[in-house]
Each structure stands twice: as C-alpha cells, then as structure tokens.
Design an enzyme around this catalytic site. Structure first.
Site, short mmCIF file in Angstrom:
data_model
loop_
_atom_site.label_atom_id
_atom_site.label_comp_id
_atom_site.label_asym_id
_atom_site.label_seq_id
_atom_site.Cartn_x
_atom_site.Cartn_y
_atom_site.Cartn_z
N TRP A 75 -18.16 2.52 2.56
CA TRP A 75 -17.24 2.08 2.72
C TRP A 75 -16.06 1.16 3.61
CZ3 TRP A 75 -15.68 0.84 -2.05
CH2 TRP A 75 -16.65 1.49 -2.86
N ASP B 76 -9.13 5.39 6.19
CA ASP B 76 -9.00 5.14 4.64
C ASP B 76 -8.89 6.97 3.99
OD1 ASP B 76 -9.62 4.84 2.06
OD2 ASP B 76 -11.79 3.44 2.42
N LYS C 238 -9.07 8.80 -6.27
CA LYS C 238 -10.74 9.76 -6.42
C LYS C 238 -9.40 11.15 -7.29
CE LYS C 238 -12.52 6.47 -5.39
NZ LYS C 238 -13.31 5.88 -4.33
C1 LIG Z 1 -13.94 4.79 -4.27
C2 LIG Z 1 -13.59 4.70 -2.68
C3 LIG Z 1 -13.02 2.95 -1.99
C4 LIG Z 1 -12.78 1.75 -3.06
O1 LIG Z 1 -11.49 2.19 -3.81
P1 LIG Z 1 -11.61 0.98 -4.70
O2 LIG Z 1 -9.95 1.37 -4.54
O3 LIG Z 1 -12.45 0.57 -5.81
O4 LIG Z 1 -11.06 -0.50 -3.55
C5 LIG Z 1 -12.92 2.72 -1.29
N1 LIG Z 1 -13.00 3.71 0.24
C6 LIG Z 1 -13.29 5.53 -0.09
C7 LIG Z 1 -12.78 6.16 0.85
C8 LIG Z 1 -13.25 4.86 -1.28
O5 LIG Z 1 -13.18 6.57 -1.89
#
Ligand SMILES: *Cc1c(COP(=O)(O)O)cnc(C)c1O
Length: 361
Positions: free
Chosen positions: A101, A171, A195
């Site tokens: 990511w 993030d 998540k």
């Molecule tokens: C799942 C995830 C993403 C991507 O998320 P989307 O909503 O599918 O764009 C980005 N960063 C992390 C840390 C993730 O776990």
C-alpha cells in the site's frame, strides 16, 4: 442463522450489535418511515447522523479543534493521488515504503512530483519496519508519508518516524481506532473504513486545517480538493450516506466498550493469544520481526504450501473463514480487528492446536 468467525483483511467483521441495530432500523429509521439509504443527505435526520458520527469520532480520538474530519469516497487508494495533489506545494515528498500500500502511494505520488523513497523494507519482503530515527529527509519535502499498519505483511510502526519537523501523513486503514493515537503528531491521518470501522465506500480523512488550502496542483478535480469538502462539512455532493451511518454506530459501540484505551487492551490480549501460540508451535510460525508485529493482521505459514492449503480448507469447514494469506505472500493471515471477539481468537488457536496434533509428522 449462523455466523462464522471471519478473519478477512477487508471488508471485514463488524460488531454484531451494530449489524442488528442497522437491521432493526432498515425499514424505518427513528420514526422517519424510511431507511437511511432512502433519505436526503440534506435532511434534518441525516444532518444529525453525520454530525453525531463526527462528534463521536472526535471524542474517541481526542481530535483537536484545528483538525477537520472529512467523510469522503474513493477508498484509501483515492488518497494516494489526493494527498500529493493537495499537499505537494514544493513538488517534493518523502515516502517510507513498508508494503504494497505504501508502494502504491509512492508510485502514485511520483506522477505528481518528486516522490523520494527514503526507506524501504522490500529487501526482506516487507517483514520488518526500517529504522526511521535518522532518515535523509529532503529539505524541500512537503510531507513524510507512512502506511502505519501494513495489512498484507502484518507489520506496524510502534514508533512514528522522525520527520525532522516535516508534516507526517499516515494511512491507518487497517489500524484505525485500534488504539489511542496522538493526533497532533500528524498532519493527515486517513483510512478506508472497511478494515476496522464500517462498510467499504467511505474513507475518513483527519487533516490539520493549515494544510487545507486553495493552492493545489493545477488541474486538480473539484472532487479531489480537501478545501471543497472541508468547506461543505463533507456534504459538497452526496456523501456515502449509509456507510457513514454505520461508521457512526461503530463509534458508539467503541465508546460503549470503553473507548480506545480499552479496545487496545482487548486487541493486545487477542494478539498475544495468537502470537504466543505461533511462537511455541512446531507447525505454524509467524512471518515478521517480533518487535514490529501488528495487533490487527497476523500472517503465518507452515512452510509447506500444500499444508497451508489443507489448513485453510479445514479451517473453513470448521467455521473459521478468510484465513488465506494475501495472494502476494501466500500462507495464512488472521485479521483480528476490533470486532473480532476474544473467543474467536481462542477458538482459532484451539483449532490450530488440534490441526497441529493431527498433521505434525
Ligand atoms: C485496504 C487498504 C488500502 C486500500 O483500500 P481501498 O479502500 O481498497 O482503496 C490502502 N491502505 C491500506 C493500509 C489498506 O489496508
């Protein structure tokens, strides 16, 4: 009706209590005679839903007044572009690449300016967090970027990097609300909610006000400007209204549980049960450096792909689902987000012990 233990990395398990409440309110929300899905986002009822959600999130995370909370769309991945478009005033940013990511975010930012990869753990398949105490931070960097919890690899920054005074952007998709954080250490905290908080389709951005300006990259679409959404309190256009409503319920659930200190305690307890077993098991083992282990995502392997597949299949039959590791890593991964009860982890470990006894030659 029967519910499984769902170890999915995302979209992931949500508190049963929240789902039941939403089911109860499906046809008639609070006497309105309609579902939240059918409601104008400009209505009094909805205004109350989104404002209460924001207030509860502010309480939970202790968000200072000089930070805005934005409920946006496009998932976490949309932020990979939105961040450089809005924040790269000098056209430079530093990225710490600790997984897929972070790598995607870095690659995306490279389209819009000079994105320096100042540290990486790719040399060992992202199985650790690099030392970030004295990195070559660019004098002109507009921000330093991290992915705080690496969902796929199961590592987490236990200490934030030394940004040498630069704005930190994080993030937190897979560790959102899993433990208390000091918001003031960040310029931007953002995450997709699927998540640990709610249904896919919502991304929450917590951003310090001085970073929200009209001075964005030329050509930045209106919908990708933080200022547009901040000025409209996340109601510039129709927000992901139902998703935000569910997030609001999860915030209430967390407050009722005792807040982030309490949830951290429970998360540590759950993770310890699983990691302790992995450390003593003769069949299964964890895949990342112990000091960097995530509380949320726990990857493990047997070292034999056939045995891994057999485990995943038998676990599924026994009601433990979505344990297959990410396609880029293989093996297994148990995601044990806030809504996974302690009993779920205890039951999984019991099942693993039984499997080990039956399959260890
Ligand atoms: C799942 C995830 C993403 C991507 O998320 P989307 O909503 O599918 O764009 C980005 N960063 C992390 C840390 C993730 O776990």
């Amino acid at each position: 009706m029967s519910r499984v233990y769902n170890f999915s990395a995302g979209p992931a398990v949500l508190p049963e209590e929240v789902l039941k409440e939403a089911a109860d309110e499906m046809l008639d929300y609070n006497g309105s005679g309609m579902s939240v899905m059918e409601m104008s986002h400009r209505s009094k009822e909805y205004d109350d839903i989104i404002k209460t959600a924001e207030k509860d999130l502010r309480d939970l995370m202790n968000i200072p007044d000089n930070y805005k909370v934005l409920f946006l769309q496009g998932g976490a991945s949309q932020q990979f572009a939105m961040i450089p478009m809005n924040l790269m005033k000098n056209g430079v940013a530093d990225y710490i690449v600790t997984g897929q990511w972070a790598k995607k975010a870095w690659q995306e930012a490279s389209k819009y300016g000079k994105a320096n990869k100042i540290a990486s753990s790719e040399d060992k398949t992202f199985s650790y967090i690099p030392d970030c105490s004295d990195l070559p931070i660019d004098d002109n960097a507009d921000y330093v970027y991290i992915c705080e919890n690496n969902t796929i690899y199961g590592t987490k920054f236990k200490e934030l990097p030394n940004t040498k005074g630069k704005t930190l952007v994080a993030d937190v998709s897979s560790c959102f609300l899993s433990e208390p954080v000091d918001v003031t250490k960040y310029g931007v905290i953002y995450g997709g909610v699927q998540k640990n908080i709610g249904p896919a389709g919502v991304v929450i951005v917590i951003i310090r006000e001085d970073l929200i300006t009209e001075d964005v990259m030329p050509g930045t679409p209106t919908m990708l400007q933080y200022k547009i959404h901040a000025d409209a309190d996340s109601l510039y256009n129709t927000p992901p209204a139902y998703g935000i409503y569910i997030c609001g319920k999860v915030f209430k659930w967390l407050k009722k549980m005792g807040g982030l200190e309490k949830i951290k305690e429970i998360n540590e307890k759950k993770a310890k049960i699983l990691y302790d077993f992995l450390d003593e098991s003769k069949l299964f083992k964890g895949t990342v450096e112990k000091k960097d282990r995530s509380l949320m995502n726990v990857p493990f392997v047997t070292g034999d792909a056939d045995m891994d597949a057999k485990f995943v299949a038998e676990a599924k039959k026994a009601g433990f689902v979505n344990l297959k590791g990410h396609r880029s890593v293989g093996g297994m991964r148990a995601s044990i987000y806030n809504a996974m009860p302690v009993e779920g982890v205890v039951a999984l470990v019991d099942f693993m012990k039984k499997f080990e006894a039956e399959n260890l030659k």
